[in-house]
Design a protein around this motif. Structure first.
Motif, PDB file in Angstrom:
ATOM      1  N   TRP A 124      18.102 -10.190   5.947  1.00 16.55           N
ATOM      2  CA  TRP A 124      17.668  -9.095   5.056  1.00 16.55           C
ATOM      3  C   TRP A 124      16.454  -9.520   4.251  1.00 16.55           C
ATOM      4  O   TRP A 124      15.500  -8.735   4.075  1.00 16.55           O
ATOM      5  CB  TRP A 124      18.818  -8.705   4.133  1.00 16.55           C
ATOM      6  CG  TRP A 124      18.432  -7.647   3.132  1.00 16.55           C
ATOM      7  CD1 TRP A 124      18.404  -6.296   3.333  1.00 16.55           C
ATOM      8  CD2 TRP A 124      17.998  -7.872   1.789  1.00 16.55           C
ATOM      9  NE1 TRP A 124      17.983  -5.650   2.195  1.00 16.55           N
ATOM     10  CE2 TRP A 124      17.733  -6.595   1.222  1.00 16.55           C
ATOM     11  CE3 TRP A 124      17.821  -9.002   0.994  1.00 16.55           C
ATOM     12  CZ2 TRP A 124      17.285  -6.448  -0.085  1.00 16.55           C
ATOM     13  CZ3 TRP A 124      17.371  -8.856  -0.307  1.00 16.55           C
ATOM     14  CH2 TRP A 124      17.112  -7.589  -0.842  1.00 16.55           C
ATOM     15  N   CYS A 125      16.464 -10.771   3.751  1.00 14.55           N
ATOM     16  CA  CYS A 125      15.306 -11.276   3.001  1.00 14.55           C
ATOM     17  C   CYS A 125      14.068 -11.314   3.895  1.00 14.55           C
ATOM     18  O   CYS A 125      12.955 -11.011   3.448  1.00 14.55           O
ATOM     19  CB  CYS A 125      15.590 -12.670   2.452  1.00 14.55           C
ATOM     20  SG  CYS A 125      16.759 -12.708   1.083  1.00 14.55           S
ATOM     21  N   LEU A 142      13.420  -9.315   6.324  1.00 13.00           N
ATOM     22  CA  LEU A 142      12.970  -7.958   6.610  1.00 13.00           C
ATOM     23  C   LEU A 142      12.398  -7.254   5.385  1.00 13.00           C
ATOM     24  O   LEU A 142      11.391  -6.529   5.492  1.00 13.00           O
ATOM     25  CB  LEU A 142      14.143  -7.135   7.172  1.00 13.00           C
ATOM     26  CG  LEU A 142      14.669  -7.558   8.552  1.00 13.00           C
ATOM     27  CD1 LEU A 142      15.926  -6.768   8.896  1.00 13.00           C
ATOM     28  CD2 LEU A 142      13.597  -7.354   9.618  1.00 13.00           C
ATOM     29  N   TYR A 143      13.018  -7.464   4.200  1.00 10.97           N
ATOM     30  CA  TYR A 143      12.683  -6.630   3.052  1.00 10.97           C
ATOM     31  C   TYR A 143      12.252  -7.390   1.796  1.00 10.97           C
ATOM     32  O   TYR A 143      11.867  -6.749   0.816  1.00 10.97           O
ATOM     33  CB  TYR A 143      13.880  -5.738   2.691  1.00 10.97           C
ATOM     34  CG  TYR A 143      14.350  -4.881   3.825  1.00 10.97           C
ATOM     35  CD1 TYR A 143      13.566  -3.808   4.288  1.00 10.97           C
ATOM     36  CD2 TYR A 143      15.553  -5.123   4.459  1.00 10.97           C
ATOM     37  CE1 TYR A 143      14.002  -3.011   5.345  1.00 10.97           C
ATOM     38  CE2 TYR A 143      15.992  -4.337   5.518  1.00 10.97           C
ATOM     39  CZ  TYR A 143      15.213  -3.287   5.959  1.00 10.97           C
ATOM     40  OH  TYR A 143      15.633  -2.504   7.009  1.00 10.97           O
ATOM     41  N   HIS A 144      12.361  -8.713   1.811  1.00 15.38           N
ATOM     42  CA  HIS A 144      12.068  -9.429   0.569  1.00 15.38           C
ATOM     43  C   HIS A 144      11.295 -10.714   0.854  1.00 15.38           C
ATOM     44  O   HIS A 144      11.683 -11.799   0.419  1.00 15.38           O
ATOM     45  CB  HIS A 144      13.385  -9.751  -0.170  1.00 15.38           C
ATOM     46  CG  HIS A 144      13.203  -9.860  -1.654  1.00 15.38           C
ATOM     47  ND1 HIS A 144      12.681 -10.983  -2.257  1.00 15.38           N
ATOM     48  CD2 HIS A 144      13.463  -8.993  -2.655  1.00 15.38           C
ATOM     49  CE1 HIS A 144      12.640 -10.813  -3.566  1.00 15.38           C
ATOM     50  NE2 HIS A 144      13.117  -9.604  -3.834  1.00 15.38           N
TER      51      HIS A 144
END
Length: 349
Positions: free
Chosen positions: A65-66, A68-70
């Motif tokens: 998730w990091c 992809l988005y952070h």
């Protein structure tokens, strides 16, 4: 012979199996077809085992998730790279994905190099060579089961926690000089040397629950190869290296790329080099600067009898009185201890 961890080292359920010589102080002869004796997931109750697996899945998912988005880091000279090479090189980076591929490649390349040099120095018979190859396979399976979790913890921590450091963005407005680079290196190695020793000595060996359910399985390897250096429980690697390394971002203005390079240097240097050797063929290898290899061969007195906890240098072992410079020194100490204990038992009778 095929032995099982005894009461003097703690207990696992089911017991961890390892292969050592029948004589405690004899050679390191191992069986040609060893059984599976390492497992990074907590091997006791199904509840904890399931919890450990779910934790690994959660942490890796969080790291993805990091990615992809952070994303928080870019390549050095990203503006020049974007203008002159490819626009994508100016984007923020998926650190977990890059780290996963890069670290796996470096680990296999470095471990393979250590083993190649080891076999140039030492000649094994066919049976012992088959056993060593089988052990390397086990060590790689343990590493593969845990390294993604350790990397996920480091990536997630850096993306979600270190971004709030008071030093965040410091080098975007200040020049990174040679003096800062040297200071970073000195502080890093002193700090990480202490952290790895302190966690190893006081927590991994000092806390009974962690010893019995995490670190003991690493000590199932009595005569490790270089690949055994990171054959550890995934959460053990997190508390000994991944999390302490990220704390430095809060104390100094840290260059991410230099810091990442120093971490890789630890992993392919002391961590692998400190486990490269052979007990019956000269002991510690030439790249083991703290003689950490003897930490695995000094198991005869159980959990509190180990020596050479440090990975980098021998300073903290010398301070704590846990250092030996050669296996002969430990064998003499062990013989004296047995003689003393035998005399005490006879007197008590």
């Amino acid at each position: 012979c095929d032995s099982v961890v005894g009461n003097n080292e703690g207990a696992l359920n089911p017991p961890v199996r390892f292969h050592v010589a029948a004589d405690e102080m004899g050679s390191t002869k191992v069986e040609a077809a060893p059984t599976r004796h390492l497992n990074t997931r907590l091997p006791f109750k199904w509840l904890f085992r399931t919890g450990a697996i779910l934790s690994q899945i959660l942490l890796v998912s969080l790291a993805i998730w990091c990615d992809l988005y952070h994303r928080v880091e870019r390549f050095p000279f990203h503006e020049w790279l974007a203008s002159n090479v490819h626009p994508l090189l100016g984007e923020k980076l998926p650190m977990f994905s890059i780290g996963l591929v890069g670290y796996a490649f470096l680990h296999l390349a470095a471990g393979g190099t250590y083993e190649m040099l080891h076999r140039r120095r030492n000649v094994y018979g066919p049976e012992l060579l088959r056993a060593r190859n089988a052990q390397i396979k086990e060590e790689l399976l343990v590493w593969a089961d845990g390294f993604a979790t350790q990397l996920a913890v480091g990536t997630t921590w850096h993306s979600l926690v270190d971004v709030h450091s008071p030093w965040r963005g410091y080098w975007e407005t200040h020049e990174y000089t040679v003096a800062w680079f040297l200071l970073h290196c000195v502080v890093f190695f002193i700090y990480m040397d202490w952290c790895s020793f302190a966690v190893h000595y006081h927590i991994l060996h000092g806390v009974s629950w962690i010893w019995e359910n995490m670190h003991l399985q690493h000590h199932a390897i009595k005569s490790p190869t270089a690949f055994g250096g990171v054959a550890v429980h995934p959460f053990e690697g997190c508390i000994q290296l991944a999390i302490p390394a990220n704390f430095l971002y809060w104390f100094l203005p840290i260059n991410f790329w230099v810091h990442s390079g120093l971490m890789l240097l630890i992993l392919i240097g002391p961590a692998l080099g400190g486990h490269d050797g052979c007990e019956e063929k000269g002991g510690a290898g030439p790249f083991d600067f703290s003689n950490h290899y003897y930490h695995h061969t000094t198991w005869h007195r159980g959990r509190w009898g180990y020596k050479n906890y440090a990975l980098f240098w021998s300073f903290w072992d010398r301070m704590y009185g846990t250092y030996i410079s050669h296996m002969d020194e430990y064998e003499k100490e062990l013989a004296q201890s047995k003689k003393k204990n035998g005399t005490s038992s006879r007197k008590s009778q």
